[in-house]
Design a protein around this motif. Structure first.
Motif, PDB file in Angstrom:
ATOM      1  N   MET A   1     -10.801  49.583  17.990  1.00 11.56           N
ATOM      2  CA  MET A   1      -9.660  48.699  18.750  1.00 11.56           C
ATOM      3  C   MET A   1      -8.780  48.009  17.757  1.00 11.56           C
ATOM      4  N   GLY A   2      -7.609  47.964  17.465  1.00  8.14           N
ATOM      5  CA  GLY A   2      -6.756  47.177  16.627  1.00  8.14           C
ATOM      6  C   GLY A   2      -5.532  46.887  17.247  1.00  8.14           C
ATOM      7  N   TRP A   3      -4.916  45.653  16.367  1.00  7.20           N
ATOM      8  CA  TRP A   3      -3.457  45.288  16.860  1.00  7.20           C
ATOM      9  C   TRP A   3      -2.610  45.628  15.563  1.00  7.20           C
ATOM     10  N   PHE A   4      -1.741  46.544  16.177  1.00 10.47           N
ATOM     11  CA  PHE A   4      -0.867  47.341  15.023  1.00 10.47           C
ATOM     12  C   PHE A   4       0.377  46.635  14.663  1.00 10.47           C
ATOM     13  N   TYR A   5       0.512  45.448  15.174  1.00  8.64           N
ATOM     14  CA  TYR A   5       1.777  44.637  14.608  1.00  8.64           C
ATOM     15  C   TYR A   5       1.383  43.789  13.581  1.00  8.64           C
ATOM     16  N   THR A   6       0.224  43.764  13.161  1.00  8.39           N
ATOM     17  CA  THR A   6       0.058  43.108  11.837  1.00  8.39           C
ATOM     18  C   THR A   6      -0.459  43.950  10.766  1.00  8.39           C
ATOM     19  N   ARG A   7      -0.475  43.409   9.508  1.00 10.29           N
ATOM     20  CA  ARG A   7      -1.029  44.345   8.562  1.00 10.29           C
ATOM     21  C   ARG A   7      -2.629  44.354   8.496  1.00 10.29           C
ATOM     22  N   THR A   8      -3.229  43.238   8.772  1.00  5.56           N
ATOM     23  CA  THR A   8      -4.704  43.330   9.017  1.00  5.56           C
ATOM     24  C   THR A   8      -5.340  43.819  10.216  1.00  5.56           C
ATOM     25  N   GLY A   9      -4.446  44.154  11.101  1.00  5.31           N
ATOM     26  CA  GLY A   9      -4.821  44.827  12.412  1.00  5.31           C
ATOM     27  C   GLY A   9      -5.420  43.952  13.286  1.00  5.31           C
ATOM     28  N   ARG A  10      -5.421  42.603  13.113  1.00  2.61           N
ATOM     29  CA  ARG A  10      -5.887  41.501  13.667  1.00  2.61           C
ATOM     30  C   ARG A  10      -4.801  40.576  14.583  1.00  2.61           C
ATOM     31  N   TYR A  11      -5.265  40.430  15.916  1.00  6.81           N
ATOM     32  CA  TYR A  11      -4.244  39.710  16.661  1.00  6.81           C
ATOM     33  C   TYR A  11      -3.855  38.427  16.129  1.00  6.81           C
ATOM     34  N   THR A  12      -2.452  37.953  16.213  1.00  9.94           N
ATOM     35  CA  THR A  12      -2.319  36.682  15.797  1.00  9.94           C
ATOM     36  C   THR A  12      -1.286  36.236  17.159  1.00  9.94           C
ATOM     37  N   VAL A  13      -1.266  34.679  17.188  1.00 17.37           N
ATOM     38  CA  VAL A  13      -0.430  34.180  18.326  1.00 17.37           C
ATOM     39  C   VAL A  13       1.207  34.562  17.754  1.00 17.37           C
ATOM     40  N   ARG A  14       1.419  34.438  16.585  1.00 20.01           N
ATOM     41  CA  ARG A  14       2.690  34.564  16.119  1.00 20.01           C
ATOM     42  C   ARG A  14       3.200  35.993  16.293  1.00 20.01           C
ATOM     43  N   SER A  15       2.251  36.872  15.914  1.00 22.05           N
ATOM     44  CA  SER A  15       2.817  38.460  16.332  1.00 22.05           C
ATOM     45  C   SER A  15       2.712  38.624  17.795  1.00 22.05           C
ATOM     46  N   GLY A  16       2.070  38.142  18.653  1.00 24.69           N
ATOM     47  CA  GLY A  16       2.131  38.410  20.216  1.00 24.69           C
ATOM     48  C   GLY A  16       3.510  37.712  20.650  1.00 24.69           C
ATOM     49  N   TYR A  17       3.920  36.426  20.170  1.00 26.72           N
ATOM     50  CA  TYR A  17       5.100  35.648  20.527  1.00 26.72           C
ATOM     51  C   TYR A  17       6.241  36.476  20.074  1.00 26.72           C
ATOM     52  N   GLU A  18       6.216  37.220  18.828  1.00 29.10           N
ATOM     53  CA  GLU A  18       7.399  37.967  18.568  1.00 29.10           C
ATOM     54  C   GLU A  18       7.650  39.028  19.346  1.00 29.10           C
ATOM     55  N   ILE A  19       6.269  39.787  19.725  1.00 32.29           N
ATOM     56  CA  ILE A  19       6.657  40.942  20.462  1.00 32.29           C
ATOM     57  C   ILE A  19       6.937  40.570  22.142  1.00 32.29           C
ATOM     58  N   ALA A  20       6.755  39.449  22.474  1.00 36.32           N
ATOM     59  CA  ALA A  20       7.049  38.950  23.712  1.00 36.32           C
ATOM     60  C   ALA A  20       8.648  38.738  23.782  1.00 36.32           C
ATOM     61  N   GLN A  21       8.920  38.148  22.748  1.00 35.14           N
ATOM     62  CA  GLN A  21      10.450  37.811  22.735  1.00 35.14           C
ATOM     63  C   GLN A  21      11.123  38.956  22.440  1.00 35.14           C
ATOM     64  N   ARG A  22      10.797  40.076  21.652  1.00 38.16           N
ATOM     65  CA  ARG A  22      11.693  41.140  21.758  1.00 38.16           C
ATOM     66  C   ARG A  22      11.486  41.955  23.146  1.00 38.16           C
ATOM     67  N   THR A  23      10.494  41.946  23.967  1.00 36.65           N
ATOM     68  CA  THR A  23      10.610  42.432  25.116  1.00 36.65           C
ATOM     69  C   THR A  23      11.430  41.686  26.082  1.00 36.65           C
ATOM     70  N   ARG A  24      11.347  40.320  26.023  1.00 37.63           N
ATOM     71  CA  ARG A  24      12.316  39.590  26.785  1.00 37.63           C
ATOM     72  C   ARG A  24      13.780  39.772  26.584  1.00 37.63           C
ATOM     73  N   GLU A  25      14.169  39.950  25.127  1.00 37.97           N
ATOM     74  CA  GLU A  25      15.510  40.092  24.857  1.00 37.97           C
ATOM     75  C   GLU A  25      16.026  41.629  25.339  1.00 37.97           C
ATOM     76  N   ASP A  26      15.268  42.274  25.748  1.00 39.44           N
ATOM     77  CA  ASP A  26      15.734  43.800  26.331  1.00 39.44           C
ATOM     78  C   ASP A  26      16.713  43.549  27.264  1.00 39.44           C
ATOM     79  N   SER A  27      17.964  44.450  27.124  1.00 39.41           N
ATOM     80  CA  SER A  27      18.923  44.179  27.862  1.00 39.41           C
ATOM     81  C   SER A  27      18.506  44.641  29.437  1.00 39.41           C
ATOM     82  N   ASN A  28      17.744  45.610  29.551  1.00 40.92           N
ATOM     83  CA  ASN A  28      17.409  46.247  30.967  1.00 40.92           C
ATOM     84  C   ASN A  28      15.920  46.283  31.101  1.00 40.92           C
ATOM     85  N   PRO A  29      15.307  44.771  31.348  1.00 38.01           N
ATOM     86  CA  PRO A  29      14.184  44.660  31.568  1.00 38.01           C
ATOM     87  C   PRO A  29      13.691  45.563  32.831  1.00 38.01           C
TER      88      PRO A  29
END
Length: 250
Positions: A1-29
């Protein structure tokens, strides 16, 4: 299991927040079921205390501890309402449909009707309270009515204490009036506070500050002087040997 949104493969709150913001800004949620964002946003505009605003938001998002919610989270309990035993204890049942809650709404100034309010939908009941009540000061007691219905439920479940519906209405009305008077008092005091600030800041201004660290051998001082009449500015700083305590800088 790994988190593919960071170079280390480990989850960070910052990376999770960025992904959540990207999803939120989607024009057609993608939305599944009723969209309650309008109700959740309206909660913070309700004229009541922040504590009650937060409780209303918890009610809409299903975060308050009732039997039905606990059972859905895997707790092996009886989901039936402990006050009436007539139905599962959902948020809507606790606040609007349980016989003690129905008595409170029937005796309160809030208009009720068999097929209009209260009914079996939490979102419809909240929408009715938010947007469909007459423009009357007495209608503004409903947040406190909901709050004290919940407190009465807790006293019954935890201490087997029964509240009289009229006592709930009396307490809710008294607290809503007290809160409204406090808001009026704050509005009348604001101009006087501004006048005092202007009087205090009308003369010369001198600001000082210092820097002291236990691990450093030096300490720093600084000052700034401003004359509002002549618009002149004077400033300076000083570096000196660190004292035993930062209190010596004062």
């Amino acid at each position: 299991m790994g988190w593919f949104y960071t170079r280390t493969g480990r989850y960070t709150v910052r990376s999770g927040y960025e992904i959540a913001q990207r999803t939120r800004e989607d024009s057609n949620p993608l939305l599944f079921g009723p969209d309650t964002r309008g109700l959740q946003a309206q909660v913070w505009k309700v004229q009541c205390t922040q504590k009650i605003q937060h409780f209303l938001w918890q009610s809409l998002t299903g975060c308050i501890v009732v039997g039905d919610r606990l059972r859905s989270r895997g707790m092996q309990i009886d989901p039936q309402c402990m006050r009436c035993g007539m139905a599962p204890e959902t948020v809507n049942h606790t606040l609007f449909e349980c016989p003690p809650a129905l008595q409170v709404w029937a005796l309160s100034p809030i208009p009720t009707a068999p097929i209009r309010f209260p009914i079996g939908s939490l979102f419809t009941n909240m929408a009715y309270l938010f947007w469909e009540l007459p423009n009357d000061d007495r209608m503004r007691t409903y947040p406190w009515l909901i709050w004290y219905i919940w407190k009465a439920r807790n006293d019954k479940v935890l201490g087997n204490v029964d509240w009289d519906p009229n006592d709930i209405i009396t307490k809710a009305t008294a607290e809503s009036l007290t809160w409204a008077k406090a808001q009026e008092k704050q509005k009348t005091e604001i101009p006087r506070l501004q006048t005092q600030v202007e009087t205090i800041l009308s003369g010369d201004r001198c600001q000082v500050d210092g820097a002291w660290k236990e691990t450093d051998c030096r300490a720093g001082l600084g000052w700034y002087h401003f004359n509002p009449t002549t618009q002149s500015k004077l400033m300076g700083s000083c570096n000196l040997r660190r004292g035993i305590s930062h209190f010596r800088l004062n």
